[in-house]
Design a protein around this motif. Structure first.
Motif, short mmCIF file in Angstrom:
data_model
loop_
_atom_site.label_atom_id
_atom_site.label_comp_id
_atom_site.label_asym_id
_atom_site.label_seq_id
_atom_site.Cartn_x
_atom_site.Cartn_y
_atom_site.Cartn_z
N VAL A 1 0.85 -1.19 0.00
CA VAL A 1 0.00 0.00 0.00
C VAL A 1 0.88 1.23 0.00
O VAL A 1 1.89 1.29 0.71
CB VAL A 1 -0.94 0.01 1.23
N GLY A 2 0.51 2.22 -0.80
CA GLY A 2 1.23 3.48 -0.84
C GLY A 2 0.26 4.65 -0.84
O GLY A 2 -0.96 4.47 -0.87
N ILE A 3 0.83 5.85 -0.81
CA ILE A 3 0.02 7.07 -0.86
C ILE A 3 0.57 7.98 -1.95
O ILE A 3 1.74 7.90 -2.31
CB ILE A 3 -0.01 7.83 0.48
N GLY A 4 -0.31 8.84 -2.46
CA GLY A 4 0.15 9.89 -3.35
C GLY A 4 0.91 10.93 -2.55
O GLY A 4 0.39 11.48 -1.58
N ALA B 1 5.57 3.83 7.74
CA ALA B 1 5.63 2.49 7.15
C ALA B 1 4.75 2.44 5.92
O ALA B 1 3.53 2.23 6.00
CB ALA B 1 5.20 1.45 8.18
N LEU B 2 5.35 2.67 4.75
CA LEU B 2 4.67 2.60 3.47
C LEU B 2 5.48 1.71 2.55
O LEU B 2 6.70 1.61 2.67
CB LEU B 2 4.54 3.99 2.84
N ASP B 3 4.80 1.10 1.60
CA ASP B 3 5.49 0.24 0.65
C ASP B 3 5.96 0.99 -0.59
O ASP B 3 6.91 0.56 -1.26
CB ASP B 3 4.58 -0.92 0.24
N PHE B 4 5.30 2.10 -0.92
CA PHE B 4 5.74 2.93 -2.03
C PHE B 4 5.05 4.28 -1.95
O PHE B 4 4.09 4.47 -1.18
CB PHE B 4 5.46 2.27 -3.39
N THR C 1 -1.73 -0.99 -3.98
CA THR C 1 -2.88 -0.09 -3.84
C THR C 1 -2.41 1.29 -3.42
O THR C 1 -1.59 1.42 -2.51
CB THR C 1 -3.87 -0.65 -2.82
N LEU C 2 -2.97 2.30 -4.07
CA LEU C 2 -2.56 3.68 -3.85
C LEU C 2 -3.73 4.51 -3.34
O LEU C 2 -4.82 4.46 -3.93
CB LEU C 2 -2.02 4.26 -5.16
N ILE C 3 -3.52 5.24 -2.26
CA ILE C 3 -4.50 6.20 -1.76
C ILE C 3 -4.20 7.55 -2.40
O ILE C 3 -3.12 8.11 -2.18
CB ILE C 3 -4.46 6.32 -0.23
N GLU C 4 -5.15 8.06 -3.19
CA GLU C 4 -4.99 9.37 -3.83
C GLU C 4 -5.76 10.43 -3.03
O GLU C 4 -6.90 10.21 -2.65
CB GLU C 4 -5.54 9.36 -5.25
N LEU D 1 -2.38 8.12 5.93
CA LEU D 1 -1.81 6.88 6.44
C LEU D 1 -2.89 5.97 7.02
O LEU D 1 -2.83 4.74 6.86
CB LEU D 1 -0.75 7.19 7.50
N ALA D 2 -3.90 6.57 7.66
CA ALA D 2 -5.01 5.77 8.20
C ALA D 2 -5.80 5.12 7.07
O ALA D 2 -6.23 3.96 7.18
CB ALA D 2 -5.91 6.65 9.06
N GLU D 3 -6.02 5.85 5.97
CA GLU D 3 -6.70 5.26 4.82
C GLU D 3 -5.87 4.10 4.25
O GLU D 3 -6.41 3.08 3.84
CB GLU D 3 -6.93 6.32 3.74
N GLY D 4 -4.56 4.28 4.22
CA GLY D 4 -3.70 3.21 3.76
C GLY D 4 -3.79 1.97 4.63
O GLY D 4 -3.80 0.84 4.13
N GLN D 5 -3.86 2.18 5.94
CA GLN D 5 -3.99 1.04 6.85
C GLN D 5 -5.32 0.32 6.66
O GLN D 5 -5.38 -0.91 6.77
CB GLN D 5 -3.84 1.51 8.30
#
Length: 283
Positions: A13-16, A31-34, A257-260, A272-276
């Protein structure tokens, strides 16, 4: 300069990574993967933006997500844009490179600065395939192509949208960047209530060829007073989108999966909470 450029193992899981969070992300190293950035923001030669991106890629694998290629433009690809992208890819060595199944360029170089919809027919498919092939040849690697949210149509569709993408990935060897929020937004704008829109989006996912999806995007959307639903990336992911996402994971397997979040950008902890939440849904 060494950098973490390898594509992380799924599930991940990553974030924009947007400008308001440049400093916080580098300071906190969550702690993000990308992380994913918009390619066009880093086309300049040198400068602070590239220096920040270099720092980011030292900490995380990077995904380059473009908004300007206009892969479905009958006017053709912009050679300058493609060369700038190729230079950036060579510098960053990203985990993924992506753009949208849309048109943007018309005439002698006029760019709409928007993601405009293409018809889903054989002629459009052939054009899009040629352009994807050209980009992949120049980059020396496969790319991902995203389904868009569309607010108008051409009335010239002869191929169902999922089958259009199935055939695109077969012909070109590209992958699909599956934007789940866009599926729900389009279904809502077709007149469906949230629950019915989620079911329609699940049927869309069911029609996609397994193994063709390389990444998933999740985002929030807004509903105007007149009922039009806008893919504004300005709020938390809606419950109906989460349901479609869980369905997609169950059918397609765990996928990056990417949170935009691009407008009304909140504190980093919200992303980060959305990513979790996305990570918790992985099987």
């Amino acid at each position: 300069m060494s950098a973490r450029t390898e594509a992380p193992a799924t599930p991940c899981v990553g974030i924009g990574w947007r400008q308001p969070h440049y400093d916080a992300l580098l300071a906190q190293r969550p702690a993000l993967d990308f992380i994913e950035v918009h390619s066009e923001n880093f086309f300049a030669d040198g400068g602070l933006a590239l220096a920040v991106l270099d720092a980011g890629r030292e900490a995380y694998p990077v995904s380059l997500h473009g908004v300007g290629l206009g892969l479905g433009s009958a006017a053709g690809l912009d050679a300058w844009h493609l060369e700038r992208l190729a230079r950036l890819v060579e510098r960053v060595r990203p985990a993924w490179v992506s753009d949208h199944a849309c048109f943007a360029r018309v005439g002698s170089g006029l760019h709409a600065a928007d993601l405009l919809p293409i018809p889903f027919n054989d002629e459009s498919l052939a054009l899009l395939t040629r352009h994807v092939d050209a980009v992949q040849h120049r980059l020396g690697r496969p790319m991902l192509v995203e389904n868009i949210s569309a607010y108008v149509g051409w009335g010239e569709d002869t191929v169902a949208e999922p089958e259009f993408f199935n055939e695109l990935t077969r012909r070109s060897g590209c992958g699909l960047l599956l934007d789940v929020n866009n599926l729900v937004v389009n279904a809502r704008n077709a007149g469906l209530a949230p629950d019915a829109a989620a079911r329609a989006a699940m049927r869309w996912v069911d029609a996609i060829r397994p193994g063709s999806v390389g990444e998933i995007h999740l985002a929030g959307h807004a509903e105007r007073e007149d009922g039009l639903v806008i893919d504004d990336h300005g709020s938390r992911v809606r419950d109906e989108v989460w349901r479609v996402y869980a369905h997609a994971l169950a059918r397609l397997g765990p996928l990056p999966t990417l949170i935009e979040w691009d407008t009304d950008v909140p504190e980093l902890d919200v992303l980060l909470a959305e990513g979790q939440r996305a990570r918790a849904l992985h099987p």
